[in-house]
Design a protein around this motif. Structure first.
Motif, PDB file in Angstrom:
ATOM      1  N   PRO A 160       0.825  -1.214   0.000  1.00 39.49           N
ATOM      2  CA  PRO A 160       0.000   0.000   0.000  1.00 39.49           C
ATOM      3  C   PRO A 160       0.860   1.265   0.000  1.00 39.49           C
ATOM      4  N   LYS A 161       0.336   2.283  -0.650  1.00 39.67           N
ATOM      5  CA  LYS A 161       1.041   3.558  -0.709  1.00 39.67           C
ATOM      6  C   LYS A 161       0.867   4.368   0.568  1.00 39.67           C
ATOM      7  N   VAL A 162      -0.233   4.113   1.287  1.00 37.37           N
ATOM      8  CA  VAL A 162      -0.539   4.904   2.482  1.00 37.37           C
ATOM      9  C   VAL A 162      -1.398   4.068   3.417  1.00 37.37           C
ATOM     10  N   VAL A 163      -1.280   4.361   4.726  1.00 41.49           N
ATOM     11  CA  VAL A 163      -2.066   3.678   5.757  1.00 41.49           C
ATOM     12  C   VAL A 163      -2.784   4.733   6.590  1.00 41.49           C
ATOM     13  N   LEU A 164      -4.090   4.535   6.800  1.00 40.37           N
ATOM     14  CA  LEU A 164      -4.857   5.350   7.731  1.00 40.37           C
ATOM     15  C   LEU A 164      -5.339   4.430   8.842  1.00 40.37           C
ATOM     16  N   SER A 165      -4.899   4.709  10.068  1.00 37.59           N
ATOM     17  CA  SER A 165      -5.283   3.890  11.224  1.00 37.59           C
ATOM     18  C   SER A 165      -6.098   4.735  12.189  1.00 37.59           C
ATOM     19  N   LEU A 166      -7.358   4.351  12.363  1.00 42.64           N
ATOM     20  CA  LEU A 166      -8.265   5.050  13.266  1.00 42.64           C
ATOM     21  C   LEU A 166      -8.315   4.270  14.570  1.00 42.64           C
ATOM     22  N   TYR A 167      -7.602   4.777  15.583  1.00 43.12           N
ATOM     23  CA  TYR A 167      -7.378   4.094  16.860  1.00 43.12           C
ATOM     24  C   TYR A 167      -7.156   2.595  16.633  1.00 43.12           C
ATOM     25  N   LEU A 298      -1.999   8.303  11.864  1.00 40.70           N
ATOM     26  CA  LEU A 298      -2.556   7.637  13.043  1.00 40.70           C
ATOM     27  C   LEU A 298      -3.527   8.582  13.751  1.00 40.70           C
ATOM     28  N   ILE A 299      -4.732   8.100  14.008  1.00 37.22           N
ATOM     29  CA  ILE A 299      -5.708   8.836  14.789  1.00 37.22           C
ATOM     30  C   ILE A 299      -5.946   8.062  16.076  1.00 37.22           C
ATOM     31  N   PRO A 300      -5.508   8.564  17.233  1.00 43.16           N
ATOM     32  CA  PRO A 300      -5.641   7.812  18.482  1.00 43.16           C
ATOM     33  C   PRO A 300      -7.052   7.887  19.048  1.00 43.16           C
ATOM     34  N   TRP A 301      -7.331   6.946  19.930  1.00 41.29           N
ATOM     35  CA  TRP A 301      -8.626   6.931  20.641  1.00 41.29           C
ATOM     36  C   TRP A 301      -8.591   7.952  21.756  1.00 41.29           C
ATOM     37  N   ASN A 302      -9.637   8.758  21.839  1.00 40.89           N
ATOM     38  CA  ASN A 302      -9.769   9.738  22.913  1.00 40.89           C
ATOM     39  C   ASN A 302     -10.744   9.194  23.949  1.00 40.89           C
ATOM     40  N   GLN A 303     -10.251   8.820  25.112  1.00 40.43           N
ATOM     41  CA  GLN A 303     -11.136   8.287  26.145  1.00 40.43           C
ATOM     42  C   GLN A 303     -12.050   9.392  26.683  1.00 40.43           C
TER      43      GLN A 303
END
Length: 303
Positions: A160-167, A298-303
């Motif tokens: 893959p050319k790019v990775v988007l990770s949502l939490y 990377l988009i982290p989880w916001n508790q």
């Protein structure tokens, strides 16, 4: 979808593989032709695609669960093809089955998909001119889908050319969240679960069938806990975390319990002994990051 027209608001569904007696599916959302003025010429155009993997703790859901409409819409508006893929679920599947499926999904998108799009669009009065550029494929995933995206970044061909990770899950699997048994509520204040109520999903399995499609289901408002999950798979990933055995189910190593071995090791002074996971290192993303890792957001989880 009517047979004589292409509906860009609905997906085209394809089986990208058959395994364990099941067809593993993906949905293709083609952008409207009017997002690109080149389509006035009515010629096939090859555009980037993003393959998305759903969340669910690797144990529940399908390609339409918790669907990221916002992401599909934004990508479509820029002429990017959005694809949402199923993968085999744990249990009885393992991380190795997930790895095999996500690799096959990318290979299908880069290879046979355009041919099958040609066949499915043939004869339609208003067919889409969008096709996948196999050199411009990205991956995305939410929670457990992030784990799938990481595996693609490591092993998929083409890369893959790019990775988007949502939490995304799997940035670090060697932490107490996965390995330590819990004795009190630990997940957003939710109740502790009784393993006896989930015996079908506890090792050793009796006759649990392989699946890549386990839709979300909820009890009605009249239930004593309104909208409580009615599909037990919606709770088992939390149960595995509660018992501290999630990695047993991800790796398939129950006897001896990999989690029990690692539980002691992560609290031992000194560097972690990677030999403890040598048999399963391939499905631990954190041990397979190299210099050719794709660009990642990377988009982290916001508790």
């Amino acid at each position: 979808m009517p047979e004589n027209q292409s509906n860009v608001d609905s997906p085209l569904t394809f089986a990208y593989k058959e395994v364990d007696g099941i067809r593993v599916l993906l949905d293709v959302y083609l952008p409207p032709d009017d997002v690109d003025q080149q389509f006035i010429q009515q010629v096939i155009q090859y555009h980037p695609a993003v393959v998305y993997f759903h969340g669910g703790g690797l144990a529940v859901g399908n390609r339409r669960s918790w669907f990221p409409t916002w992401l599909k819409s934004r990508l479509s508006a820029h002429g990017i093809i959005f694809i949402s893929a199923d993968y085999r679920l744990i249990p009885p599947g393992t991380g190795y089955d997930v790895l095999a499926d996500v690799k096959d999904a990318i290979a299908f998108v880069a290879g046979d998909l355009n041919v099958q799009l040609d066949q499915k669009q043939a004869g339609l009065s208003s067919s889409s001119r969008f096709r996948v550029d196999p050199t411009s494929i990205g991956v995305a995933g939410t929670s457990a889908g992030g784990f799938c995206a990481y595996l693609c970044a490591i092993y998929a061909v083409p890369k893959p050319k790019v990775v988007l990770s949502l939490y995304g899950m799997g940035g670090d699997l060697l932490i107490d969240q996965y390995l330590t048994p819990k004795t009190q509520p630990f997940y957003r204040g939710r109740e502790m679960l009784d393993p006896a109520q989930f015996s079908e999903y506890m090792y050793p399995f009796d006759s649990l069938q392989s699946t890549s499609d386990s839709p979300l289901a909820y009890h009605p408002q009249s239930y004593h806990i309104p909208r409580y999950p009615a599909n037990p798979r919606m709770l088992i990933s939390r149960l595995y975390l509660q018992l501290g055995v999630a990695l047993d189910y991800i790796t398939g190593q129950h006897e001896p319990s990999l989690s029990a071995t690692l539980r002691e090791a992560i609290h031992t002074e000194g560097p972690f002994d990677e030999a403890l996971i040598s048999d399963h290192k391939v499905i631990f993303p954190q041990f397979n990051v190299t210099s050719d890792w794709p660009a990642t957001y990377l988009i982290p989880w916001n508790q």
